[in-house]
Write a protein that holds these residues in place. Structure first.
Motif, PDB file in Angstrom:
ATOM      1  N   SER A  19      26.409  -2.586  50.489  1.00  0.00           N
ATOM      2  CA  SER A  19      25.418  -2.198  51.497  1.00  0.00           C
ATOM      3  C   SER A  19      24.474  -1.110  51.007  1.00  0.00           C
ATOM      4  CB  SER A  19      26.143  -1.726  52.763  1.00  0.00           C
ATOM      5  OG  SER A  19      26.985  -0.626  52.467  1.00  0.00           O
ATOM      6  N   SER A  20      24.636  -0.644  49.775  1.00  0.00           N
ATOM      7  CA  SER A  20      23.788   0.445  49.285  1.00  0.00           C
ATOM      8  C   SER A  20      23.422   0.200  47.828  1.00  0.00           C
ATOM      9  CB  SER A  20      24.511   1.793  49.430  1.00  0.00           C
ATOM     10  OG  SER A  20      25.651   1.813  48.598  1.00  0.00           O
ATOM     11  N   LYS A  21      22.195   0.562  47.469  1.00  0.00           N
ATOM     12  CA  LYS A  21      21.741   0.402  46.102  1.00  0.00           C
ATOM     13  C   LYS A  21      22.125   1.602  45.242  1.00  0.00           C
ATOM     14  CE  LYS A  21      17.770  -2.520  47.274  1.00  0.00           C
ATOM     15  NZ  LYS A  21      16.318  -2.677  47.203  1.00  0.00           N
ATOM     16  N   LYS A  22      22.259   2.794  45.880  1.00  0.00           N
ATOM     17  CA  LYS A  22      22.606   4.005  45.158  1.00  0.00           C
ATOM     18  C   LYS A  22      24.073   4.366  45.415  1.00  0.00           C
ATOM     19  CE  LYS A  22      17.909   5.918  45.378  1.00  0.00           C
ATOM     20  NZ  LYS A  22      17.092   7.071  45.805  1.00  0.00           N
ATOM     21  N   PRO A  23      24.706   5.124  44.497  1.00  0.00           N
ATOM     22  CA  PRO A  23      26.092   5.550  44.712  1.00  0.00           C
ATOM     23  C   PRO A  23      26.221   6.414  45.966  1.00  0.00           C
ATOM     24  CG  PRO A  23      25.440   5.858  42.426  1.00  0.00           C
ATOM     25  CD  PRO A  23      24.184   5.522  43.178  1.00  0.00           C
ATOM     26  N   VAL A  24      27.264   6.171  46.753  1.00  0.00           N
ATOM     27  CA  VAL A  24      27.519   6.931  47.980  1.00  0.00           C
ATOM     28  C   VAL A  24      28.937   7.481  47.939  1.00  0.00           C
ATOM     29  CG1 VAL A  24      25.867   5.647  49.401  1.00  0.00           C
ATOM     30  CG2 VAL A  24      28.189   4.803  49.158  1.00  0.00           C
ATOM     31  N   ARG A  25      29.190   8.493  48.786  1.00  0.00           N
ATOM     32  CA  ARG A  25      30.510   9.143  48.834  1.00  0.00           C
ATOM     33  C   ARG A  25      31.554   8.201  49.423  1.00  0.00           C
ATOM     34  NH1 ARG A  25      32.499  14.586  49.380  1.00  0.00           N
ATOM     35  NH2 ARG A  25      30.372  15.379  49.251  1.00  0.00           N
ATOM     36  N   VAL A  26      32.706   8.119  48.773  1.00  0.00           N
ATOM     37  CA  VAL A  26      33.812   7.297  49.277  1.00  0.00           C
ATOM     38  C   VAL A  26      35.116   8.061  49.086  1.00  0.00           C
ATOM     39  CG1 VAL A  26      32.692   5.060  48.882  1.00  0.00           C
ATOM     40  CG2 VAL A  26      34.036   6.117  47.064  1.00  0.00           C
ATOM     41  N   CYS A  27      36.141   7.655  49.825  1.00  0.00           N
ATOM     42  CA  CYS A  27      37.462   8.256  49.661  1.00  0.00           C
ATOM     43  C   CYS A  27      38.123   7.682  48.410  1.00  0.00           C
ATOM     44  CB  CYS A  27      38.323   8.008  50.889  1.00  0.00           C
ATOM     45  SG  CYS A  27      38.721   6.269  51.167  1.00  0.00           S
ATOM     46  N   GLY A  28      39.234   8.273  48.005  1.00  0.00           N
ATOM     47  CA  GLY A  28      39.916   7.826  46.800  1.00  0.00           C
ATOM     48  C   GLY A  28      40.408   6.402  46.888  1.00  0.00           C
ATOM     49  N   THR A  29      40.934   6.013  48.066  1.00  0.00           N
ATOM     50  CA  THR A  29      41.454   4.649  48.230  1.00  0.00           C
ATOM     51  C   THR A  29      40.341   3.626  48.077  1.00  0.00           C
ATOM     52  OG1 THR A  29      43.203   5.440  49.698  1.00  0.00           O
ATOM     53  CG2 THR A  29      42.669   3.096  49.807  1.00  0.00           C
ATOM     54  N   CYS A  30      39.211   3.852  48.765  1.00  0.00           N
ATOM     55  CA  CYS A  30      38.096   2.907  48.685  1.00  0.00           C
ATOM     56  C   CYS A  30      37.509   2.878  47.283  1.00  0.00           C
ATOM     57  CB  CYS A  30      37.016   3.267  49.710  1.00  0.00           C
ATOM     58  SG  CYS A  30      37.516   2.932  51.420  1.00  0.00           S
ATOM     59  N   TYR A  31      37.496   4.013  46.612  1.00  0.00           N
ATOM     60  CA  TYR A  31      36.981   4.045  45.238  1.00  0.00           C
ATOM     61  C   TYR A  31      37.835   3.148  44.346  1.00  0.00           C
ATOM     62  CZ  TYR A  31      35.548   5.863  40.695  1.00  0.00           C
ATOM     63  OH  TYR A  31      35.086   5.985  39.413  1.00  0.00           O
ATOM     64  N   ASP A  32      39.156   3.261  44.483  1.00  0.00           N
ATOM     65  CA  ASP A  32      40.054   2.413  43.678  1.00  0.00           C
ATOM     66  C   ASP A  32      39.862   0.935  44.020  1.00  0.00           C
ATOM     67  OD1 ASP A  32      42.774   4.833  43.846  1.00  0.00           O
ATOM     68  OD2 ASP A  32      41.060   4.678  42.487  1.00  0.00           O
ATOM     69  N   GLU A  33      39.636   0.612  45.312  1.00  0.00           N
ATOM     70  CA  GLU A  33      39.432  -0.773  45.719  1.00  0.00           C
ATOM     71  C   GLU A  33      38.169  -1.360  45.088  1.00  0.00           C
ATOM     72  OE1 GLU A  33      41.518  -0.665  50.173  1.00  0.00           O
ATOM     73  OE2 GLU A  33      39.374  -0.998  49.928  1.00  0.00           O
ATOM     74  N   THR A  34      37.101  -0.562  45.065  1.00  0.00           N
ATOM     75  CA  THR A  34      35.827  -1.091  44.534  1.00  0.00           C
ATOM     76  C   THR A  34      35.869  -1.256  43.018  1.00  0.00           C
ATOM     77  OG1 THR A  34      34.936   1.174  44.326  1.00  0.00           O
ATOM     78  CG2 THR A  34      34.494  -0.040  46.389  1.00  0.00           C
ATOM     79  N   LYS A  35      36.820  -0.610  42.354  1.00  0.00           N
ATOM     80  CA  LYS A  35      36.884  -0.701  40.897  1.00  0.00           C
ATOM     81  C   LYS A  35      37.845  -1.792  40.435  1.00  0.00           C
ATOM     82  CE  LYS A  35      33.970   2.554  40.373  1.00  0.00           C
ATOM     83  NZ  LYS A  35      32.607   2.203  39.956  1.00  0.00           N
ATOM     84  N   LYS A  36      38.487  -2.487  41.367  1.00  0.00           N
ATOM     85  CA  LYS A  36      39.420  -3.548  40.987  1.00  0.00           C
ATOM     86  C   LYS A  36      38.628  -4.774  40.545  1.00  0.00           C
ATOM     87  CE  LYS A  36      43.292  -2.141  43.928  1.00  0.00           C
ATOM     88  NZ  LYS A  36      44.156  -2.483  45.065  1.00  0.00           N
TER      89      LYS A  36
END
Length: 206
Positions: free
Chosen positions: A189-206
């Protein structure tokens, strides 16, 4: 008092409905773009298949011509032993035909490689489409936590205060302290990096 609460709830519901509508539109746009890409790849795939089929037909024709030339050369050698010029011409035609066969075989291998690459790309797009649909579906079910609802970090449970500020995760909508939400990543939903929690960060990197 009840009217104020009702108005606040209606406002919140309208915001959530708007967010759900925007996510649905984004999901449809992504699906449409992927469908267009898949259609283009299918068209390229069809063209490569037709070219490959034509190349195979041409190779068979050249192989048949090559066999015919060899037979003709054998007949000429048996009947006209002293006609070296004609024998040399037939040999040159045979060598040229063999060169054409090798060239077409190389072209066939190249087109087969392109066909395999296009098939792999189509499968990869299919997997990306499935992943995006899963992510979009998950997002539509997530709730944006209001500041009033959170008094503690939803990860480390640290209490919020003047020095410990609240930060929303732009992916799941939860509220976290700075230490638990100090990573950024690019979301669908975003073109630029946005703040996320640690859990969501790990999910997006899978």
């Amino acid at each position: 008092m009840l009217r104020d609460e009702s108005a606040a709830l209606q406002t919140k519901l309208a915001a959530e409905s708007k967010l759900r509508t925007e996510l649905q539109c984004e999901k449809e746009e992504i699906a449409e773009r992927l469908e267009l890409q898949i259609t283009a790849l299918n068209e390229n795939l069809g063209t490569l298949r037709r070219d490959l089929m034509q190349a195979e037909i041409s190779i068979k024709e050249h192989e048949k011509n090559n066999d015919d030339l060899r037979g003709e050369m054998a007949v000429q050698e048996a009947t006209i032993q002293n006609n070296q010029d004609e024998r040399r011409a037939l040999l040159e035609r045979c060598l040229k035909s063999e060169s054409d066969v090798e060239r077409l075989q190389a072209k066939q291998l190249e087109m087969r490689r392109k066909l395999d690459d296009a098939t792999a790309a189509m499968h990869e797009l299919g997997r990306e489409n499935q992943n995006l649909q899963i992510i979009s579906t998950q997002k539509m079910g997530r709730k944006w936590t209001s500041d009033e609802e959170a008094t503690n970090c939803m990860d480390c449970n640290k209490g919020f205060s003047v020095t410990v500020r609240k930060h929303h995760c732009r992916n799941c909508g939860g509220i976290f302290c700075n230490e638990c939400s100090n990573k950024t990543t690019v979301l669908a939903s975003s073109k630029k990096p946005v703040r996320v929690c640690g859990t969501c960060y790990d999910e997006t990197k899978k």
